[in-house]
Design an enzyme around this catalytic site. Structure first.
Site, PDB file in Angstrom:
ATOM      1  N   CYS A 147       0.901  -1.390   0.095  1.00 42.66           N
ATOM      2  CA  CYS A 147      -0.138  -0.095  -0.136  1.00 42.66           C
ATOM      3  C   CYS A 147       0.868   1.197  -0.051  1.00 42.66           C
ATOM      4  O   CYS A 147       0.351   2.274  -0.160  1.00 42.66           O
ATOM      5  CB  CYS A 147      -0.951   0.018   1.084  1.00 42.66           C
ATOM      6  SG  CYS A 147      -2.063  -1.437   1.055  1.00 42.66           S
ATOM      7  N   HIS A 191      -3.294   7.284   2.027  1.00 39.70           N
ATOM      8  CA  HIS A 191      -3.553   5.998   1.782  1.00 39.70           C
ATOM      9  C   HIS A 191      -5.013   5.976   2.080  1.00 39.70           C
ATOM     10  O   HIS A 191      -5.185   6.015   3.507  1.00 39.70           O
ATOM     11  CB  HIS A 191      -2.535   5.183   2.176  1.00 39.70           C
ATOM     12  CG  HIS A 191      -3.036   3.604   2.048  1.00 39.70           C
ATOM     13  ND1 HIS A 191      -3.513   3.221   0.677  1.00 39.70           N
ATOM     14  CD2 HIS A 191      -3.076   2.450   2.904  1.00 39.70           C
ATOM     15  CE1 HIS A 191      -3.781   1.833   0.878  1.00 39.70           C
ATOM     16  NE2 HIS A 191      -3.736   1.514   2.103  1.00 39.70           N
ATOM     17  N   ASN A 214     -10.187  -0.151   0.195  1.00 38.00           N
ATOM     18  CA  ASN A 214      -8.627  -0.065  -0.046  1.00 38.00           C
ATOM     19  C   ASN A 214      -8.350  -0.567  -1.362  1.00 38.00           C
ATOM     20  O   ASN A 214      -8.125  -1.792  -1.444  1.00 38.00           O
ATOM     21  CB  ASN A 214      -8.049  -0.812   1.289  1.00 38.00           C
ATOM     22  CG  ASN A 214      -6.527  -0.652   1.258  1.00 38.00           C
ATOM     23  OD1 ASN A 214      -6.063  -0.450   0.266  1.00 38.00           O
ATOM     24  ND2 ASN A 214      -5.917  -0.983   2.372  1.00 38.00           N
TER      25      ASN A 214
HETATM   26  N1  ACO Z   1     -18.917  -7.877   9.426  1.00 39.66           N
HETATM   27  C1  ACO Z   1     -19.290  -7.889  10.600  1.00 39.66           C
HETATM   28  N2  ACO Z   1     -18.664  -8.227  11.941  1.00 39.66           N
HETATM   29  C2  ACO Z   1     -17.441  -8.412  11.797  1.00 39.66           C
HETATM   30  C3  ACO Z   1     -16.359  -8.247  10.389  1.00 39.66           C
HETATM   31  C4  ACO Z   1     -17.316  -7.749   9.349  1.00 39.66           C
HETATM   32  N3  ACO Z   1     -17.008  -7.634   7.980  1.00 39.66           N
HETATM   33  N4  ACO Z   1     -15.261  -8.046  10.502  1.00 39.66           N
HETATM   34  C5  ACO Z   1     -15.039  -8.606  11.981  1.00 39.66           C
HETATM   35  N5  ACO Z   1     -16.418  -8.595  12.435  1.00 39.66           N
HETATM   36  C6  ACO Z   1     -16.440  -8.814  14.098  1.00 39.66           C
HETATM   37  C7  ACO Z   1     -15.553  -9.663  14.557  1.00 39.66           C
HETATM   38  O1  ACO Z   1     -15.671 -11.108  14.361  1.00 39.66           O
HETATM   39  C8  ACO Z   1     -15.615  -9.318  16.143  1.00 39.66           C
HETATM   40  O2  ACO Z   1     -16.534  -9.749  16.682  1.00 39.66           O
HETATM   41  P1  ACO Z   1     -16.782 -10.344  18.090  1.00 39.66           P
HETATM   42  O3  ACO Z   1     -16.612  -9.165  18.973  1.00 39.66           O
HETATM   43  O4  ACO Z   1     -17.814 -11.073  18.350  1.00 39.66           O
HETATM   44  O5  ACO Z   1     -15.389 -11.174  18.316  1.00 39.66           O
HETATM   45  C9  ACO Z   1     -16.107  -7.858  16.291  1.00 39.66           C
HETATM   46  O6  ACO Z   1     -16.745  -7.497  14.749  1.00 39.66           O
HETATM   47  C10 ACO Z   1     -14.752  -6.645  16.261  1.00 39.66           C
HETATM   48  O7  ACO Z   1     -13.624  -7.172  15.406  1.00 39.66           O
HETATM   49  P2  ACO Z   1     -12.327  -6.682  15.542  1.00 39.66           P
HETATM   50  O8  ACO Z   1     -11.303  -7.241  14.682  1.00 39.66           O
HETATM   51  O9  ACO Z   1     -12.046  -6.243  16.994  1.00 39.66           O
HETATM   52  O10 ACO Z   1     -12.803  -5.122  14.872  1.00 39.66           O
HETATM   53  P3  ACO Z   1     -11.827  -3.795  14.756  1.00 39.66           P
HETATM   54  O11 ACO Z   1     -12.709  -2.692  15.490  1.00 39.66           O
HETATM   55  O12 ACO Z   1     -10.494  -4.053  15.183  1.00 39.66           O
HETATM   56  O13 ACO Z   1     -11.978  -3.444  13.087  1.00 39.66           O
HETATM   57  C11 ACO Z   1     -10.769  -3.504  11.022  1.00 39.66           C
HETATM   58  C12 ACO Z   1     -11.321  -4.355  12.358  1.00 39.66           C
HETATM   59  C13 ACO Z   1     -11.673  -2.570  10.508  1.00 39.66           C
HETATM   60  C14 ACO Z   1     -10.088  -4.651  10.106  1.00 39.66           C
HETATM   61  C15 ACO Z   1      -9.550  -2.756  11.883  1.00 39.66           C
HETATM   62  O14 ACO Z   1      -8.739  -3.402  12.826  1.00 39.66           O
HETATM   63  C16 ACO Z   1      -8.683  -1.823  10.936  1.00 39.66           C
HETATM   64  O15 ACO Z   1      -9.107  -1.146  10.425  1.00 39.66           O
HETATM   65  N6  ACO Z   1      -7.433  -2.486  10.982  1.00 39.66           N
HETATM   66  C17 ACO Z   1      -6.760  -1.579   9.974  1.00 39.66           C
HETATM   67  C18 ACO Z   1      -6.277  -2.468   9.050  1.00 39.66           C
HETATM   68  C19 ACO Z   1      -6.322  -1.826   7.605  1.00 39.66           C
HETATM   69  O16 ACO Z   1      -7.048  -0.828   7.439  1.00 39.66           O
HETATM   70  N7  ACO Z   1      -5.735  -2.721   6.671  1.00 39.66           N
HETATM   71  C20 ACO Z   1      -5.903  -2.203   5.559  1.00 39.66           C
HETATM   72  C21 ACO Z   1      -4.614  -2.824   4.870  1.00 39.66           C
HETATM   73  S1  ACO Z   1      -3.162  -2.300   5.584  1.00 39.66           S
HETATM   74  C22 ACO Z   1      -3.026  -0.981   4.932  1.00 39.66           C
HETATM   75  O17 ACO Z   1      -3.516  -0.544   3.736  1.00 39.66           O
HETATM   76  C23 ACO Z   1      -2.276  -0.090   5.623  1.00 39.66           C
END
Ligand code: ACO
Length: 325
Positions: free
Chosen positions: A119, A252, A282
């Site tokens: 990215c 990004h 993304n």
């Molecule tokens: N739909 C519904 N529920 C979901 C989904 C979904 N798509 N995905 C996860 N959940 C649930 C999980 O199972 C969890 O449930 P639980 O509490 O019953 O176990 C709950 O939602 C919370 O999950 P988390 O993983 O804790 O959610 P979080 O708030 O951390 O959000 C996310 C996840 C959006 C991926 C976040 O961590 C994030 O944005 N990270 C940055 C990663 C990113 O942007 N990467 C892109 C690539 S890297 C880059 O480009 C830099």
């Protein structure tokens, strides 16, 4: 030899098939994977993404974006002497996607190669092109970010498959006597390889390992916010500028919450941040030039304004470029 390089044209391209969160949720539900528009919007800011048809490759998207950037710069493909494509989803193992784009454009004879920094790829590619122009190794470059990230997604993993999309963006970067790119700052730390990766490779005619995206979302989030701020500040310092000088932050487009944090750390209001993640998710190396082109074409970003482009991604890689448009 010119002392500076400057962006003289931008372009972008999204494949036709657009899926809203509701469309994607309905498709995933058919295979028992549960998600919702509410969850995706709240956690990421994403509302829709585009997926390329199976026969469409990164070079096809990159070619279209490059054509538009050339038009905007008022140049012909034959004028270009350097093509860099940033991609993690190349058409083939080799030759490079840049060579395939070069052939389609008819820019035969130019230097052409790919950059792989996930990215952060566009930031890396722009920095390399800037350095090559400043040393006289090139004078008119096409810098392209192009991805078909949908090919790397595990549609059984709802924590990752809702985040990404396909697309391409491009800029023409030309030697200039007036300042365009002022400073840049690139970094990587390979000890974080495992938090964001596609751990497959080709060997003996087979794909070994697991060729789909794996991500520790929380670890990525935490690292991304810190390193983006460091890169932006280092770039400002190199150019003798301060955050308040920035007209537009073009980050990004991974997650709106990462963008909020990045803006907050620089004390920039969100109305100085270009946000397009809602419309295409993304798109990895394509996301910054896609956002940039959208803001230039809509008239939001105006000639002469000071832009901070910043990227972060797998590797872990990160970097920033400060430039006058
Ligand atoms: N739909 C519904 N529920 C979901 C989904 C979904 N798509 N995905 C996860 N959940 C649930 C999980 O199972 C969890 O449930 P639980 O509490 O019953 O176990 C709950 O939602 C919370 O999950 P988390 O993983 O804790 O959610 P979080 O708030 O951390 O959000 C996310 C996840 C959006 C991926 C976040 O961590 C994030 O944005 N990270 C940055 C990663 C990113 O942007 N990467 C892109 C690539 S890297 C880059 O480009 C830099």
């Amino acid at each position: 030899m010119s002392p500076y390089s400057r962006i003289t044209g931008t372009g972008s391209f999204l494949p036709e098939r657009r899926l809203t969160n509701a469309d994607l949720a309905a498709e995933l539900a058919a295979s028992g994977v549960v998600t919702s528009d509410d969850w995706i919007v709240e956690r990421t800011g994403i509302r829709a993404r585009h997926f390329a048809a199976p026969s469409v490759c990164s070079s096809d998207l990159g070619f279209e974006a490059a054509r538009k950037a050339l038009q905007a710069a008022n140049l012909q493909a034959q004028d270009i002497d350097l093509i860099i494509v940033a991609t993690s989803t190349p058409d083939m193992v080799f030759p490079s996607t840049a060579c395939i784009v070069q052939n389609r454009l008819g820019a035969h004879g130019s230097a052409a190669f790919d950059v792989q920094a996930v990215c952060s790829g566009f930031i890396y590619a722009l920095t390399v092109a800037d350095a090559m122009i400043k040393t006289g190794a090139a004078s008119k470059a096409l810098v392209i970010g192009a991805e078909v990230f949908s090919r790397l997604l595990d549609f059984k993993d709802r924590t990752t498959c809702v985040l990404f999309g396909d697309g391409a963006g491009a800029v023409v970067l030309e030697a200039s006597d007036t300042p365009g790119i002022l400073a840049s700052d690139l970094h990587a730390d390979g000890k974080h390889v495992g938090i964001l990766c596609v751990p497959g490779h080709v060997s003996g005619g087979k794909v070994l390992g697991d060729p789909v995206l794996k991500m520790d979302g929380k670890a990525v989030f935490k690292l991304a916010v810190g390193v983006l701020d460091e890169a932006a500040r280092a770039t400002l310092a190199k150019a003798g500028k301060v955050a308040a000088d920035i007209d537009w932050l073009v980050p990004h487009q991974a997650n709106i919450r990462i963008m909020h944090s990045a803006a907050k750390k620089l004390k920039l209001p969100m109305d100085k941040v270009v946000v397009t993640v809602d419309q295409h998710g993304n798109t990895s190396a394509a996301s910054i030039p896609l956002a940039l082109d959208g803001a230039v074409r809509s008239g939001k970003i105006k000639p002469g304004q000071l832009l901070m482009l910043e990227g972060v991604g797998g590797g872990f890689t990160w970097g920033a470029v400060l430039l006058h448009l």
